[in-house]
Write an enzyme that holds these catalytic residues in place. Structure first.
Site, PDB file in Angstrom:
ATOM      1  N   LYS A 252       0.859  -1.184   0.000  1.00  0.00           N
ATOM      2  CA  LYS A 252       0.000   0.000   0.000  1.00  0.00           C
ATOM      3  C   LYS A 252       0.888   1.223   0.000  1.00  0.00           C
ATOM      4  O   LYS A 252       1.746   1.381   0.878  1.00  0.00           O
ATOM      5  CB  LYS A 252      -0.896   0.028   1.242  1.00  0.00           C
ATOM      6  CG  LYS A 252      -2.124  -0.834   1.112  1.00  0.00           C
ATOM      7  CD  LYS A 252      -3.087  -0.534   2.250  1.00  0.00           C
ATOM      8  CE  LYS A 252      -4.303  -1.423   2.197  1.00  0.00           C
ATOM      9  NZ  LYS A 252      -5.185  -1.232   3.362  1.00  0.00           N
TER      10      LYS A 252
ATOM     11  N   ASN B 260      -7.014  -3.240   9.202  1.00  0.00           N
ATOM     12  CA  ASN B 260      -7.431  -1.875   9.507  1.00  0.00           C
ATOM     13  C   ASN B 260      -8.186  -1.764  10.825  1.00  0.00           C
ATOM     14  O   ASN B 260      -8.888  -0.776  11.058  1.00  0.00           O
ATOM     15  CB  ASN B 260      -8.305  -1.324   8.377  1.00  0.00           C
ATOM     16  CG  ASN B 260      -7.481  -1.021   7.150  1.00  0.00           C
ATOM     17  OD1 ASN B 260      -6.347  -0.581   7.266  1.00  0.00           O
ATOM     18  ND2 ASN B 260      -8.037  -1.292   5.988  1.00  0.00           N
TER      19      ASN B 260
ATOM     20  N   HIS C 187       0.358   8.216  13.960  1.00  0.00           N
ATOM     21  CA  HIS C 187      -0.537   7.203  13.397  1.00  0.00           C
ATOM     22  C   HIS C 187      -0.780   6.077  14.407  1.00  0.00           C
ATOM     23  O   HIS C 187      -1.921   5.685  14.661  1.00  0.00           O
ATOM     24  CB  HIS C 187       0.068   6.661  12.098  1.00  0.00           C
ATOM     25  CG  HIS C 187      -0.745   5.578  11.473  1.00  0.00           C
ATOM     26  ND1 HIS C 187      -1.957   5.793  10.868  1.00  0.00           N
ATOM     27  CD2 HIS C 187      -0.532   4.229  11.383  1.00  0.00           C
ATOM     28  CE1 HIS C 187      -2.456   4.648  10.424  1.00  0.00           C
ATOM     29  NE2 HIS C 187      -1.601   3.682  10.722  1.00  0.00           N
TER      30      HIS C 187
HETATM   31  P1  NAD Z   1       7.149   8.416  10.268  1.00  0.00           P
HETATM   32  O1  NAD Z   1       7.522   7.921   8.965  1.00  0.00           O
HETATM   33  O2  NAD Z   1       6.623   9.802  10.375  1.00  0.00           O
HETATM   34  O3  NAD Z   1       8.395   8.256  11.253  1.00  0.00           O
HETATM   35  C1  NAD Z   1       8.256   8.659  12.580  1.00  0.00           C
HETATM   36  C2  NAD Z   1       9.330   9.669  13.006  1.00  0.00           C
HETATM   37  O4  NAD Z   1      10.489   8.949  13.361  1.00  0.00           O
HETATM   38  C3  NAD Z   1       9.744  10.649  11.945  1.00  0.00           C
HETATM   39  O5  NAD Z   1      10.037  11.877  12.559  1.00  0.00           O
HETATM   40  C4  NAD Z   1      11.016  10.032  11.382  1.00  0.00           C
HETATM   41  O6  NAD Z   1      11.865  10.969  10.781  1.00  0.00           O
HETATM   42  C5  NAD Z   1      11.616   9.462  12.624  1.00  0.00           C
HETATM   43  N1  NAD Z   1      12.486   8.311  12.430  1.00  0.00           N
HETATM   44  C6  NAD Z   1      12.283   7.272  11.596  1.00  0.00           C
HETATM   45  N2  NAD Z   1      13.204   6.336  11.793  1.00  0.00           N
HETATM   46  C7  NAD Z   1      14.020   6.795  12.744  1.00  0.00           C
HETATM   47  C8  NAD Z   1      15.167   6.278  13.385  1.00  0.00           C
HETATM   48  N3  NAD Z   1      15.624   5.049  13.116  1.00  0.00           N
HETATM   49  N4  NAD Z   1      15.782   7.030  14.314  1.00  0.00           N
HETATM   50  C9  NAD Z   1      15.289   8.269  14.647  1.00  0.00           C
HETATM   51  N5  NAD Z   1      14.199   8.798  14.093  1.00  0.00           N
HETATM   52  C10 NAD Z   1      13.575   8.059  13.149  1.00  0.00           C
HETATM   53  O7  NAD Z   1       6.031   7.486  10.961  1.00  0.00           O
HETATM   54  P2  NAD Z   1       5.789   5.918  10.963  1.00  0.00           P
HETATM   55  O8  NAD Z   1       5.108   5.654  12.236  1.00  0.00           O
HETATM   56  O9  NAD Z   1       6.995   5.159  10.614  1.00  0.00           O
HETATM   57  O10 NAD Z   1       4.752   5.713   9.777  1.00  0.00           O
HETATM   58  C11 NAD Z   1       3.487   6.309   9.822  1.00  0.00           C
HETATM   59  C12 NAD Z   1       2.972   6.425   8.413  1.00  0.00           C
HETATM   60  O11 NAD Z   1       2.835   5.111   7.854  1.00  0.00           O
HETATM   61  C13 NAD Z   1       1.612   7.067   8.311  1.00  0.00           C
HETATM   62  O12 NAD Z   1       1.610   7.973   7.256  1.00  0.00           O
HETATM   63  C14 NAD Z   1       0.687   5.910   8.033  1.00  0.00           C
HETATM   64  O13 NAD Z   1      -0.456   6.294   7.302  1.00  0.00           O
HETATM   65  C15 NAD Z   1       1.568   5.015   7.235  1.00  0.00           C
HETATM   66  N6  NAD Z   1       1.166   3.604   7.237  1.00  0.00           N
HETATM   67  C16 NAD Z   1       1.099   2.970   6.066  1.00  0.00           C
HETATM   68  C17 NAD Z   1       0.776   1.632   6.024  1.00  0.00           C
HETATM   69  C18 NAD Z   1       0.785   0.903   4.717  1.00  0.00           C
HETATM   70  O14 NAD Z   1       0.320  -0.254   4.682  1.00  0.00           O
HETATM   71  N7  NAD Z   1       1.318   1.478   3.658  1.00  0.00           N
HETATM   72  C19 NAD Z   1       0.522   0.937   7.203  1.00  0.00           C
HETATM   73  C20 NAD Z   1       0.603   1.621   8.413  1.00  0.00           C
HETATM   74  C21 NAD Z   1       0.939   2.959   8.417  1.00  0.00           C
HETATM   75  N1  GLY Z   2      -1.952  -1.345   7.006  1.00  0.00           N
HETATM   76  C1  GLY Z   2      -3.061  -2.017   6.435  1.00  0.00           C
HETATM   77  C2  GLY Z   2      -2.748  -2.766   5.211  1.00  0.00           C
HETATM   78  O1  GLY Z   2      -1.632  -2.807   4.775  1.00  0.00           O
HETATM   79  O2  GLY Z   2      -3.629  -3.305   4.604  1.00  0.00           O
END
Ligand code: NAD
Ligand code: GLY
Length: 362
Positions: free
Chosen positions: A139, A241, A261
């Site tokens: 996704k 989800n 998130h």
């Molecule tokens: P993010 O990508 O914003 O990362 C979180 C924070 O941590 C950021 O400030 C980043 O710069 C920092 N960071 C990342 N790795 C680090 C590290 N190793 N050391 C220090 N800082 C670091 O957030 P997230 O929680 O990784 O991802 C959330 C996003 O993922 C949302 O946009 C959500 O919608 C999406 N998401 C997508 C799916 C999918 O299936 N595609 C599933 C779940 C969530």
């Molecule tokens: N995070 C939900 C999915 O990948 O379907």
């Protein structure tokens, strides 16, 4: 080195999990030709970009460094990636690498899906949340002011490298956010894993390497199995989800980036279980156990106090699961089994939606 495969026929791909797998897994086997475009952000670049480029000395490596934050997960910033791809004359054999959390991964994947109608794509997730969820399953996409993740594409990577060494620098709030998605897998798919989480939650919060590796592997196994059965979410994939319809509404309402998130998913998951409990499908005991687990992981267990029932209904009505104008939700039938349903009385949903105003929240 632990590994597993996301089984999707000729689009199957491996996930490597563990400490130091970035160095151990021979990344270059998955790179198509000379050109490589790494996408990362301003926080991760100074920490980890050089370490990655050192593994790619024989390649023509370009990079895009995005600003850091959910509020930049937009079409405008994906366009910045396209600008850089075109300026550096990347062609169809280019490999794009996402180095970062879910925001970088979702945007890079979307850019890879669109650029010249699809180029090679590798995920190197650096947060727990990205390793257990967003980097796996294809996704990709961006947010719209009116709805979270509303613009996107299914586009699978060729490789996922989940190296837990990245967590040395991961802030504790982000650790908790990742644990929220791990707890989700236990609730929807694996009762034994949920019990393991109850017994080991303190180790995950403390970033214990062995516990983290086990939890990431088990989460990726569950996600890989679900995605293999239902890549484009016609059925069981929607279980992933759990809590997200409530959670996405919270994220959009609060302004992208203000609630993480994973935090929104935690509160949303409690709401989904609260409604499941009001419907009589699960007992109060499971709701209480889940709340305790989230609390031990330092996650919120209720929505923002100021968020009204009407605001929830309005935002939940643009959810991707809405069918013929009806809100459908992922609820829990019993520990380890979810269901997607519109079979709930509106007054019960409204009781759940008003739980924020009566709870102590973060
Ligand atoms: P993010 O990508 O914003 O990362 C979180 C924070 O941590 C950021 O400030 C980043 O710069 C920092 N960071 C990342 N790795 C680090 C590290 N190793 N050391 C220090 N800082 C670091 O957030 P997230 O929680 O990784 O991802 C959330 C996003 O993922 C949302 O946009 C959500 O919608 C999406 N998401 C997508 C799916 C999918 O299936 N595609 C599933 C779940 C969530
Ligand atoms: N995070 C939900 C999915 O990948 O379907």
């Amino acid at each position: 080195m632990n590994s597993l495969t996301v089984e999707l026929g000729d689009r199957s791909y491996p996930i490597f999990v563990g400490a130091g797998v970035l160095q151990q897994c021979d990344l270059t086997r998955y790179i198509k030709a000379k050109q490589v475009m790494i996408v990362t952000n301003e926080t991760i670049a100074p920490l980890y970009l050089e370490q990655l480029t050192k593994l790619l000395v024989d390649y023509d490596v370009q990079q895009v460094v995005l600003p850091d934050g959910e509020q930049f997960k937009t079409l405008d910033y994906v366009n910045n990636i396209f600008d850089q791809l075109l300026k550096t004359r990347q062609n169809r054999t280019t490999t794009m690498i996402a180095l970062g959390g879910g925001v970088v991964g979702d945007m890079t994947g979307f850019a890879a899906a669109c650029y010249q109608r699809g180029v090679n794509f590798i995920q190197i997730p650096t947060t727990i949340l990205a390793q257990v969820d967003s980097s796996v399953g294809g996704k990709t996409g961006v947010n719209h002011p009116l709805g979270k993740n509303m613009i996107g594409a299914f586009y699978q990577p060729q490789l996922v490298i989940a190296d837990i060494n990245y967590f040395v620098t991961l802030p504790q709030r982000q650790v908790a956010a990742g644990i929220a998605e791990i707890i989700k897998y236990g609730l929807i798919y694996d009762a034994d894993f949920f019990v393991w989480l109850e017994q080991n939650i303190h180790k995950l919060v403390a970033k214990d390497p062995e516990a983290l590796c086990y939890a990431i592997m088990r989460s990726c196994e569950i996600k890989a199995e679900v995605v293999s059965k239902d890549e484009t979410e016609q059925g069981i994939r929607a279980w992933l989800n759990l809590g997200h319809t409530f959670g996405h509404a919270i994220e959009t309402h609060q302004g992208y980036g203000n609630w993480l998130h994973g935090e929104a998913v935690a509160a949303g998951t409690v709401m989904a279980l609260d409604l499941s409990c009001r419907l009589g499908w699960i007992g109060q005991d499971l709701l209480d156990r889940t709340k305790t687990l989230f609390e031990l992981a330092e996650l919120p267990i209720a929505p923002p106090r100021e968020m009204s029932v009407d605001a929830f209904i309005d935002l939940m009505s643009v959810d991707k699961k809405v069918l013929d104008g009806k809100i459908r939700l992922v609820l829990i039938e019993k520990l380890g089994r979810a269901v997607v349903t519109d079979q709930f009385a509106l007054h019960l949903l409204k009781e759940t939606l008003s739980m924020g105003s009566s709870a102590v929240v973060k």
